[in-house]
Scaffold this motif. Sequence first.
Motif, mmCIF file in Angstrom:
data_model
loop_
_atom_site.group_PDB
_atom_site.id
_atom_site.type_symbol
_atom_site.label_atom_id
_atom_site.label_comp_id
_atom_site.label_asym_id
_atom_site.label_seq_id
_atom_site.Cartn_x
_atom_site.Cartn_y
_atom_site.Cartn_z
ATOM 1 N N PRO A 14 0.810 -1.224 0.000
ATOM 2 C CA PRO A 14 0.000 0.000 0.000
ATOM 3 C C PRO A 14 0.846 1.278 0.000
ATOM 4 O O PRO A 14 0.447 2.277 -0.591
ATOM 5 N N ALA A 15 1.998 1.254 0.640
ATOM 6 C CA ALA A 15 2.873 2.436 0.646
ATOM 7 C C ALA A 15 3.390 2.724 -0.761
ATOM 8 O O ALA A 15 3.520 3.889 -1.160
ATOM 9 N N VAL A 16 3.652 1.663 -1.529
ATOM 10 C CA VAL A 16 4.096 1.831 -2.912
ATOM 11 C C VAL A 16 2.960 2.406 -3.744
ATOM 12 O O VAL A 16 3.159 3.326 -4.549
ATOM 13 N N ARG A 17 1.771 1.889 -3.553
ATOM 14 C CA ARG A 17 0.601 2.420 -4.271
ATOM 15 C C ARG A 17 0.386 3.901 -3.949
ATOM 16 O O ARG A 17 0.093 4.695 -4.832
ATOM 17 N N GLU A 18 0.521 4.243 -2.679
ATOM 18 C CA GLU A 18 0.337 5.632 -2.255
ATOM 19 C C GLU A 18 1.382 6.546 -2.897
ATOM 20 O O GLU A 18 1.064 7.629 -3.380
ATOM 21 N N GLU A 19 2.622 6.112 -2.919
ATOM 22 C CA GLU A 19 3.694 6.900 -3.536
ATOM 23 C C GLU A 19 3.467 7.039 -5.040
ATOM 24 O O GLU A 19 3.648 8.110 -5.620
ATOM 25 N N LEU A 20 3.050 5.961 -5.678
ATOM 26 C CA LEU A 20 2.747 5.991 -7.103
ATOM 27 C C LEU A 20 1.613 6.976 -7.392
ATOM 28 O O LEU A 20 1.695 7.784 -8.329
ATOM 29 N N ALA A 21 0.581 6.950 -6.584
ATOM 30 C CA ALA A 21 -0.545 7.873 -6.757
ATOM 31 C C ALA A 21 -0.088 9.318 -6.568
ATOM 32 O O ALA A 21 -0.484 10.211 -7.324
ATOM 33 N N ARG A 22 0.762 9.572 -5.568
ATOM 34 C CA ARG A 22 1.271 10.918 -5.323
ATOM 35 C C ARG A 22 2.078 11.419 -6.522
ATOM 36 O O ARG A 22 1.885 12.546 -6.983
ATOM 37 N N LEU A 23 2.942 10.574 -7.040
ATOM 38 C CA LEU A 23 3.756 10.954 -8.198
ATOM 39 C C LEU A 23 2.894 11.189 -9.428
ATOM 40 O O LEU A 23 3.105 12.146 -10.180
ATOM 41 N N ARG A 24 1.904 10.337 -9.630
ATOM 42 C CA ARG A 24 1.019 10.509 -10.787
ATOM 43 C C ARG A 24 0.173 11.766 -10.662
ATOM 44 O O ARG A 24 -0.088 12.441 -11.663
ATOM 45 N N ASP A 25 -0.250 12.118 -9.452
ATOM 46 C CA ASP A 25 -0.973 13.371 -9.248
ATOM 47 C C ASP A 25 -0.094 14.563 -9.641
ATOM 48 O O ASP A 25 -0.558 15.510 -10.270
ATOM 49 N N SER A 26 1.161 14.490 -9.265
ATOM 50 C CA SER A 26 2.098 15.559 -9.623
ATOM 51 C C SER A 26 2.269 15.645 -11.139
ATOM 52 O O SER A 26 2.249 16.740 -11.717
ATOM 53 N N ILE A 27 2.407 14.510 -11.796
ATOM 54 C CA ILE A 27 2.518 14.465 -13.257
ATOM 55 C C ILE A 27 1.271 15.059 -13.900
ATOM 56 O O ILE A 27 1.361 15.852 -14.841
ATOM 57 N N ASP A 28 0.101 14.707 -13.379
ATOM 58 C CA ASP A 28 -1.152 15.242 -13.921
ATOM 59 C C ASP A 28 -1.204 16.762 -13.784
ATOM 60 O O ASP A 28 -1.654 17.460 -14.703
ATOM 61 N N ASN A 29 -0.758 17.283 -12.644
ATOM 62 C CA ASN A 29 -0.725 18.733 -12.448
ATOM 63 C C ASN A 29 0.238 19.406 -13.421
ATOM 64 O O ASN A 29 -0.068 20.464 -13.981
#
Length: 114
Positions: A14-29
């Motif tokens: 889950p920590a990997v998923r959370e980090e991946l989601a955070r990075l993808r949110d940044s990419i989307d922004n």
Amino acid sequence: MTTSNTPGTGDVDPAVREELARLRDSIDNIDAAVVHMLAERFKATQQVGHLKARHQLPAADPAREARQIARLRTLAENAKLDPAFAEKFLNFIIGEVIRHHERIAEDAGRNAVR
């Protein structure tokens, strides 16, 4: 039912998923910012196209384009971005701008004949 060990099947930490989601949110922004900046750039280049058309200036300006490419390559190098990629990207944009300028000039010519 068998459980696969491939990523994306639910057994990822889950920590990997959370980090991946955070990075993808940044990419989307960043993608959103790039789109908005390109829209602003094209608004300005459209104004340039109209000015060129009014004064019968050519759509392309090879000397300026060369200066801009050299400038962008330097910016890319300083930003640790592949300068060849930056040049390809700018060449694509320049091609679109020239195409728009040519269309604006054609429209201005047609309107002048009326």
